[in-house]
Design an enzyme around this catalytic site. Structure first.
Site, PDB file in Angstrom:
ATOM      1  N   THR A   1      -4.714  -7.658  11.502  1.00 56.04           N
ATOM      2  CA  THR A   1      -5.207  -7.048  10.052  1.00 56.04           C
ATOM      3  C   THR A   1      -6.515  -7.359  10.277  1.00 56.04           C
ATOM      4  OG1 THR A   1      -5.302  -6.648   7.369  1.00 56.04           O
ATOM      5  CG2 THR A   1      -4.200  -8.989   8.051  1.00 56.04           C
ATOM      6  N   SER A   2      -7.801  -6.515  10.513  1.00 59.68           N
ATOM      7  CA  SER A   2      -8.667  -6.756  10.264  1.00 59.68           C
ATOM      8  C   SER A   2      -9.437  -7.827   8.361  1.00 59.68           C
ATOM      9  CB  SER A   2      -9.857  -5.688  10.453  1.00 59.68           C
ATOM     10  OG  SER A   2      -9.510  -4.502   9.336  1.00 59.68           O
TER      11      SER A   2
ATOM     12  N   HIS B   1       0.934  -1.201  -0.225  1.00 59.97           N
ATOM     13  CA  HIS B   1      -0.021  -0.154   0.190  1.00 59.97           C
ATOM     14  C   HIS B   1       0.291   0.877  -0.097  1.00 59.97           C
ATOM     15  CE1 HIS B   1      -3.919  -2.068   1.590  1.00 59.97           C
ATOM     16  NE2 HIS B   1      -3.394  -2.323   0.376  1.00 59.97           N
TER      17      HIS B   1
HETATM   18  N1  APR Z   1      -1.939  -7.400  18.477  1.00 60.66           N
HETATM   19  C1  APR Z   1      -2.820  -7.664  17.031  1.00 60.66           C
HETATM   20  N2  APR Z   1      -3.549  -6.882  16.394  1.00 60.66           N
HETATM   21  C2  APR Z   1      -4.424  -5.780  16.909  1.00 60.66           C
HETATM   22  C3  APR Z   1      -3.562  -5.483  17.385  1.00 60.66           C
HETATM   23  C4  APR Z   1      -2.162  -5.910  18.713  1.00 60.66           C
HETATM   24  N3  APR Z   1      -1.272  -5.593  19.526  1.00 60.66           N
HETATM   25  N4  APR Z   1      -3.563  -4.033  17.441  1.00 60.66           N
HETATM   26  C5  APR Z   1      -5.147  -3.770  17.203  1.00 60.66           C
HETATM   27  N5  APR Z   1      -5.119  -5.042  16.598  1.00 60.66           N
HETATM   28  C6  APR Z   1      -5.907  -5.655  15.565  1.00 60.66           C
HETATM   29  C7  APR Z   1      -6.886  -5.049  15.074  1.00 60.66           C
HETATM   30  O1  APR Z   1      -7.817  -5.995  16.146  1.00 60.66           O
HETATM   31  C8  APR Z   1      -7.608  -5.421  14.232  1.00 60.66           C
HETATM   32  O2  APR Z   1      -8.361  -6.554  13.896  1.00 60.66           O
HETATM   33  O3  APR Z   1      -5.803  -4.983  14.328  1.00 60.66           O
HETATM   34  C9  APR Z   1      -6.327  -4.870  13.145  1.00 60.66           C
HETATM   35  C10 APR Z   1      -6.058  -3.186  12.486  1.00 60.66           C
HETATM   36  O4  APR Z   1      -6.925  -3.604  11.558  1.00 60.66           O
HETATM   37  P1  APR Z   1      -7.054  -2.266  10.421  1.00 60.66           P
HETATM   38  O5  APR Z   1      -6.867  -1.148  10.987  1.00 60.66           O
HETATM   39  O6  APR Z   1      -8.267  -2.365   9.174  1.00 60.66           O
HETATM   40  O7  APR Z   1      -6.006  -2.308   9.425  1.00 60.66           O
HETATM   41  P2  APR Z   1      -5.553  -2.873   8.205  1.00 60.66           P
HETATM   42  O8  APR Z   1      -6.540  -4.329   8.591  1.00 60.66           O
HETATM   43  O9  APR Z   1      -4.044  -3.213   8.835  1.00 60.66           O
HETATM   44  O10 APR Z   1      -5.900  -1.803   7.129  1.00 60.66           O
HETATM   45  C11 APR Z   1      -5.959  -1.887   5.888  1.00 60.66           C
HETATM   46  O11 APR Z   1      -6.948  -0.547   5.287  1.00 60.66           O
HETATM   47  O12 APR Z   1      -7.700   1.608   4.843  1.00 60.66           O
HETATM   48  C12 APR Z   1      -6.902   0.539   4.534  1.00 60.66           C
HETATM   49  O13 APR Z   1      -4.910   1.435   3.118  1.00 60.66           O
HETATM   50  C13 APR Z   1      -5.639   0.689   4.774  1.00 60.66           C
HETATM   51  O14 APR Z   1      -3.734  -1.128   4.690  1.00 60.66           O
HETATM   52  C14 APR Z   1      -4.866  -0.412   5.408  1.00 60.66           C
HETATM   53  C15 APR Z   1      -5.532  -1.356   5.033  1.00 60.66           C
END
Ligand code: APR
Length: 233
Positions: free
Chosen positions: A177-178, A110
């Site tokens: 990642t979510s 990204h």
């Molecule tokens: N350890 C493990 N997991 C964690 C922690 C932690 N300490 N803290 C939060 N999480 C988890 C949350 O439960 C959630 O499921 O990390 C995940 C983060 O999810 P998002 O905020 O949706 O981030 P991500 O999945 O990286 O987003 C994907 O969305 O907006 C776009 O381009 C952007 O790369 C990004 C993409």
């Protein structure tokens, strides 16, 4: 861990950097650092209000100087150094914490905060300072530099290499990642299709939890070092 594992693909998301102090995207308030993702992460937003979008990423870039890799980044870097087989870390994160921990077999699908992209010639330029709209591309001389961030609706980087690695993977691991954003959210299904074992490490079950052979719930700073220990044992 199965001794037949040779090729590993690891997908990381915002959760791996949360314990370093960087906000995830989909927190409880649904905002990313006070902004709706659509207001700072789309080509339309960049056209409508370039000053806002550039300032937003300037602030994120400046924040990198105040944070450090955590135990999860360190563990993946240690795996990268020690793993004798094929390994690819694919991060959705635009921070630089994987490389600061020492990881080298890494793709930023990204984009990267510490890079500027020329909208005129397509060159990517290493960038540390603020990036006001209209900054000049050192390659072509056009005032066309923008944050090197893959916005919604744009093609993520290195998809060919990623798909190739997923097709060969014996083990696919997803960390923090979510599972809300494609194509990354679909990597688990691709890896499974080609026969990989799939493990998810996350604080909560992700949208794609059902696709994983194993889900381990907890903080990345504990779960990732434990998995790396198993792999290198
Ligand atoms: N350890 C493990 N997991 C964690 C922690 C932690 N300490 N803290 C939060 N999480 C988890 C949350 O439960 C959630 O499921 O990390 C995940 C983060 O999810 P998002 O905020 O949706 O981030 P991500 O999945 O990286 O987003 C994907 O969305 O907006 C776009 O381009 C952007 O790369 C990004 C993409």
């Amino acid at each position: 861990m199965n001794p037949d594992i040779r090729t590993i693909v690891i997908l990381t998301g915002a959760g791996i950097s949360a314990e370093s102090g960087l906000a995830t995207f989909r927190g409880p308030d649904g905002l990313w650092e006070g902004h709706r993702v659509e207001d700072v992460c789309t080509p339309q937003a960049l056209r409508r209000d370039p000053a806002l979008v550039h300032r937003f990423y300037d602030e994120r870039r400046a924040r990198l100087a105040q944070v450090r890799p955590n135990a999860a980044h360190e563990a993946l870097a240690a795996l990268d150094r020690a793993w004798p087989g094929e390994l690819l870390i694919v991060t959705q994160n635009v921070d630089d914490l994987h490389e600061r921990a020492g990881a080298t077999r890494l793709i930023h699908m990204h984009g990267e905060l510490r890079s500027a992209l020329c909208a005129a010639c397509g060159a990517a330029v290493a960038w540390e300072a603020g990036l006001p709209p209209g900054s000049i591309c050192p390659g072509c001389g056009q005032p066309a530099l923008r944050p090197d961030i893959v916005f919604f609706g744009e093609m993520p980087y290195d998809m060919d290499r990623i798909e190739d690695a997923l097709a060969r993977a014996d083990l696919f691991v997803s960390v923090g990642t979510s599972g809300a954003v494609y194509p990354a959210a679909g990597f688990v299904q691709t890896a499974r299709h080609y026969g990989a074992r799939t493990i998810e490490l996350n604080l909560d079950p992700s949208a794609g939890s059902i696709w994983f052979d194993e889900s381990r719930m907890g903080p990345a700073s504990l779960l990732v070092p434990a998995l790396v220990h198993e792999l290198l044992a």
